[in-house]
Enzyme design. Structure first.
Site, PDB file in Angstrom:
ATOM      1  N   SER A 126       0.820  -1.207   0.000  1.00  0.00           N
ATOM      2  CA  SER A 126       0.000   0.000   0.000  1.00  0.00           C
ATOM      3  C   SER A 126       0.859   1.265   0.000  1.00  0.00           C
ATOM      4  CB  SER A 126      -0.933   0.005   1.218  1.00  0.00           C
ATOM      5  OG  SER A 126      -1.875  -1.042   1.143  1.00  0.00           O
ATOM      6  N   SER A 145      -2.014  -8.372  -5.555  1.00  0.00           N
ATOM      7  CA  SER A 145      -1.697  -7.090  -4.937  1.00  0.00           C
ATOM      8  C   SER A 145      -2.943  -6.240  -4.762  1.00  0.00           C
ATOM      9  CB  SER A 145      -0.677  -6.334  -5.794  1.00  0.00           C
ATOM     10  OG  SER A 145       0.502  -7.074  -5.956  1.00  0.00           O
ATOM     11  N   ASN A 189      -5.690  -8.066  -2.242  1.00  0.00           N
ATOM     12  CA  ASN A 189      -5.327  -8.440  -0.874  1.00  0.00           C
ATOM     13  C   ASN A 189      -4.379  -7.491  -0.163  1.00  0.00           C
ATOM     14  OD1 ASN A 189      -6.804 -10.932  -1.023  1.00  0.00           O
ATOM     15  ND2 ASN A 189      -5.161 -11.749  -2.278  1.00  0.00           N
ATOM     16  N   TYR A 190      -3.586  -6.707  -0.907  1.00  0.00           N
ATOM     17  CA  TYR A 190      -2.505  -5.971  -0.259  1.00  0.00           C
ATOM     18  C   TYR A 190      -2.526  -4.458  -0.462  1.00  0.00           C
ATOM     19  CZ  TYR A 190      -0.583 -10.596   0.506  1.00  0.00           C
ATOM     20  OH  TYR A 190      -0.415 -11.895   0.909  1.00  0.00           O
ATOM     21  N   ILE A 191      -3.083  -3.975  -1.544  1.00  0.00           N
ATOM     22  CA  ILE A 191      -3.146  -2.536  -1.783  1.00  0.00           C
ATOM     23  C   ILE A 191      -4.458  -1.995  -1.222  1.00  0.00           C
ATOM     24  CG2 ILE A 191      -3.275  -0.728  -3.540  1.00  0.00           C
ATOM     25  CD1 ILE A 191      -1.522  -2.477  -5.329  1.00  0.00           C
TER      26      ILE A 191
END
Length: 907
Positions: free
Chosen positions: A656, A859, A862-864
């Site tokens: 992020s 990405s 799940n992650y950004i």
């Protein structure tokens, strides 16, 4: 920071050779003796993803997990029709068998064919960068330099946040009223959307004063949802109305969207619900025995089986098309072992004369008739009239309706995977050791129901009973059972767009935002401890470096007899790490989901020295590298910096924070919509590379790229034909515009043109036939007679005329203008539109090629932080639909609504 354990503490799970508890100065110096004089490469860079060959290694070569050869798709000269992309966020039970590669999913039953065997990712010189408009532009050392800059920005941000916090703490509360809007504490501003007052912080994040990191962005509560009426809940599906139907009878107020992000924070977060009603789970249909003329063969002879054994045989026979599974020796072995057990249990196989047949060898089994039966059944199902398919879907929707929604604290919430998984053969992912094992049918006696005390318990199927019924309001699952292959527990949960899942996502990203305040101290501490005299501290610091810099998962202890032997950072073995002077580390191991992780990283020289020390003789294959560290110890240490901080938070934070920094630097003014989308995807791609979110290339990628290339060439051919029509109308244009303007594009040649013309003729024939069949279906539905075949022949003349036109054009090299009112001006406008379409497809092609080995979905999903994407969408007037599918828009509705029209939101 102090060590979590004494010098002599060694985790009980560690076996083999153990490192000394402390490190002497002489040992430190010894690690420098073999250092190469070569200049070290910049740290933080992934040098290459490829086989380790022909190099001078300090120790043995990597373990080299065996690769399966991926099948190359058979391509034809001209291909256009694109295959639709699967939904990354579909519930487990809704995931259909598909040729498409999905982003990392959580289903243990995803076919291996979706996780194509390990063709290794590209070197950095083959990967695109944000700054490049050309996907072949090399990254080189720009990644390391950019990453270093992003980390410096993180340090600056952390110090600014802490300084800001000190100012706020020291400022008297009444001083808030006197502050200007440009000061850290701004005047409260009313939100236009809902009237909730908020305070604008210096970084642009709207947040209530004195809120903690897990609090929603806007705090003022809307009117609480009406309390549910006491009494009977929705009864079982077959006997009563569904929750969905019942909800239609309730008030409009109850159906209003529940804006939990605007609601006050609960005093007790552990209590997930007060009342819960649902209709249980939907079981798969019972097995339908094969027709009498369809048999399994053994040694060339048909055999008769008990229905249970026949069902297991049909599992294998129905998937002969999935060669990556059925040709896998491990898959075959596991299936055959289970099949023999079923045969033994059910009385064995018998020949046509009733005599027992001893099935001993897998290679003598013949499944062809079973495969042809299921293939024919599938083909017939696909060929049914549209009206029949529509009626079947309506019937299916009616059957599923009672299970699709539940009542959670009186609100209607969608249930995710309410279907019980059907029996079949376990595929697994990667190189799973249990692939091919029989997944047994799940019975109600294995299922535990979780429901409110006041709710009516759904009735199990007749003649059955539930394993247990409980009323645990601290659990978010509705039903649970244990599957037989790996012994894992399966849960029926709410859908991705539910309140519970949304709150979990929000807390995850807020925790990553909280890490911003501490990241500089954490990095400074583990950098210092890389040289600690205490072995446990040095190992912990080295692990933290690898987890932070290269997004390695922490890794947990495995019971290798029951689980696949996958590892993470803390559980790395001697053979998983190869060192190459002066500072390159090669990792080669089976990671999450048994997917091979192969990568070369350039690290700090001190980290390289430490790893060399951790591998020091007498350690050998099988010994732990981090023998004085476990994941639980690491997470306990991290929690001393920040409550709830674990190793996995670093992945979310790094993704992020990196994305936010990249998006800040974008200049998208005067860009087309497609160019803006590509710039965003370039940022997403770089995040995936920096955070090591890789994927293997699907076997169908080259074929898909060829189809896309053919579509581009087709438009170029159409553009050339249009130019030739202009010459037909005005031959003088050749002199005015120049001969080059009318030349054939170098990508096209006569052979390709003739193949393309053939494709266009065949395509027109198919369209005519489909339209004819559809018109006949409509006439039949209205009770009218069908059109005669001569009508079809008459319609097909258009395709014959097109074929004749192409032959004439190839012979005369002239193209007549088409259309009654054709003009040079209209044809010029048509060429401009074709140019736009060509540019768009070329951007898509470059984007797809750049993403072939990078998991953008992993990405982005799940992650950004999704609020970054929403802010980008608002800032540059790009519809959010361009970045989030309908499923993702539902999942991230909280982000879309909480950011609103604001384009200045920052991570």
């Amino acid at each position: 920071m102090p060590a979590d354990s004494s010098d002599d503490d060694v985790p009980l799970s560690r076996t083999g050779h153990i490192s000394a508890p402390t490190i002497s100065a002489s040992t430190d110096r010894e690690m420098d003796k073999s250092a190469s004089k070569a200049r070290p490469a910049p740290p933080g860079l992934s040098i290459r993803h490829g086989p380790v060959e022909g190099r001078m290694d300090l120790d043995s070569a990597p373990n080299g997990a065996a690769k399966r050869k991926s099948r190359s798709s058979i391509s034809q000269a001209v291909k256009y029709k694109e295959e639709s992309e699967s939904d990354d966020c579909a519930p487990l039970a809704k995931r259909q068998k598909s040729k498409h590669k999905k982003a990392e999913s959580d289903s243990d039953d995803e076919p291996i064919s979706r996780k194509k065997a390990a063709k290794l990712p590209p070197s950095v010189n083959e990967t695109a960068t944000v700054e490049s408009s050309d996907d072949d532009q090399p990254l080189g050392s720009k990644i390391a330099q950019r990453k270093a800059g992003i980390e410096k920005a993180a340090v600056k941000e952390a110090k600014a946040i802490r300084a800001d916090a000190k100012v706020k703490k020291a400022t008297p509360k009444k001083a808030v009223k006197d502050e200007s809007d440009d000061e850290p504490l701004a005047k409260p501003k009313k939100r236009q959307s809902n009237g909730v007052s908020s305070v604008k912080k210096a970084n642009g994040v709207k947040k209530e004063p004195e809120s903690d990191s897990d609090a929603p962005i806007a705090k003022k509560a809307k009117k609480a949802a009406p309390a549910p009426k006491k009494g009977k809940a929705a009864p079982a599906a077959k006997e009563a109305k569904s929750v969905k139907d019942e909800s239609k009878e309730n008030s409009d107020e109850e159906d209003e969207e529940y804006r939990w992000w605007d609601a006050p924070k609960k005093e007790d977060d552990s209590i997930k619900w007060t009342t819960l009603e649902h209709n249980g789970v939907l079981f798969p249909p019972e097995y339908e025995p094969l027709p009498g003329n369809v048999k399994l063969y053994y040694d060339g002879n048909p055999v008769n089986l008990h229905v249970e054994a026949e069902e297991v045989a049909s599992f294998f026979g129905s998937m002969l098309h999935s060669t990556q599974n059925v040709e896998n020796p491990v898959f075959q072995k596991n299936f055959f072992n289970d099949f023999k057990d079923i045969l033994k249990k059910t009385g064995g196989a018998k020949g046509h004369n009733g005599k027992p047949v001893d099935i001993k060898e897998f290679k003598k089994l013949g499944f062809t008739e079973i495969f042809e039966h299921y293939k024919g059944f599938s083909d017939a199902k696909k060929a049914r009239p549209a009206a029949e398919k529509k009626a079947e879907k309506a019937e299916k929707d009616k059957m599923e309706a009672p299970y699709m929604f539940c009542k959670w604290d009186g609100r209607k919430e969608k249930v995710g995977n309410f279907r019980v998984e059907p029996p079949g053969l376990f595929r697994g992912r990667g190189e799973h050791p249990k692939t091919g094992t029989v997944k047994k049918r799940v019975t109600p006696e294995q299922i535990t129901i979780n429901i409110g005390k006041e709710a009516e318990v759904p009735a199990p199927p007749p003649g059955h009973k539930w394993k247990a019924v409980q009323h645990d309001n601290k659990a978010t699952w509705l039903a649970m059972w244990q599957e037989n292959v790996n012994g894992n527990y399966k849960y029926v949960m709410l859908a991705a767009n539910s309140t519970v899942k949304g709150q979990a996502d929000f807390k995850k990203f807020e925790k990553a935002r909280e890490l911003k305040k501490h990241i500089d101290r954490i990095r400074a501490d583990y950098t210092r401890e890389l040289k600690s005299e205490v072995m446990a501290d040095r190992q912990r610091a080295t692990a933290m470096y690898l987890i932070d810099k290269f997004a390695l998962r922490a890794g947990n202890e495995k019971d290798t007899e029951k689980e696949a032997e996958t590892v993470g950072c803390c559980s790395l073995k001697f053979e998983h790490v190869t060192l190459r002077e002066p500072n390159t580390v090669i990792f080669d191991f089976l990671g999450k989901d048994s997917i091979r992780f192969y990568n070369e990283f350039v690290v700090e020289r001190q980290v390289f020295k430490n790893l060399k020390m951790f591998k020091k003789s007498p350690k050998e294959d099988g010994d732990d590298i981090f023998d004085r560290l476990t994941t639980s110890q690491l997470n306990k240490h991290l929690s001393s910096y920040m409550p709830g901080l674990t190793a996995k938070v670093f992945r979310t934070y790094n993704a992020s924070w990196t994305m936010s920094q990249l998006l800040k630097k974008l200049k998208v003014e005067d860009r087309t919509m497609h160019e803006k989308i590509k710039l965003y995807n370039d940022c997403n791609r770089e995040v995936a590379i920096l955070c090591n979110h890789k994927r293997t290339v699907g076997a169908g990628h080259e074929a898909q790229m060829e189809k896309l290339g053919d579509r581009i060439k087709g438009l170029k051919y159409q553009k050339w034909r249009t130019k030739m029509m202009m010459l037909d109308l005005d031959p003088k244009l050749k002199k005015k515009k120049g001969a080059e303007f009318f030349e054939l594009d170098p990508d096209l040649d006569q052979e390709w043109i003739e193949l393309h013309q053939k494709f266009l003729v065949e395509e027109q024939e198919q369209k005519i036939r489909k339209k004819f069949d559809k018109d006949n279906e409509k006439l039949t539905a209205e009770g009218n007679p069908k059109m005669p075949d001569k009508e079809l022949k008459e319609r097909l003349k258009a395709a014959t005329e097109l074929e004749a036109k192409f032959k004439k054009e190839n012979k005369t090299k002239k193209i007549e203008a088409e259309g009654r009112e054709a003009s040079v001006e209209k044809l010029t406008a048509a060429i401009e539109k074709l140019d736009d379409r060509i540019r768009t497809l070329e951007l898509q092609s470059a984007d797809r090629e750049g993403n072939k080995e990078v998991a953008l979905g992993t990405s982005k999903i799940n992650y950004i932080d999704p609020r970054l994407t929403v802010a980008f969408s608002n800032r540059f007037k790009v519809p959010i639909e361009k970045f989030f599918s309908k499923t993702l828009r539902d999942k991230f509705n909280w982000a879309i609504q909480s950011v609103g029209d604001d384009h200045s939101w920052e991570f």
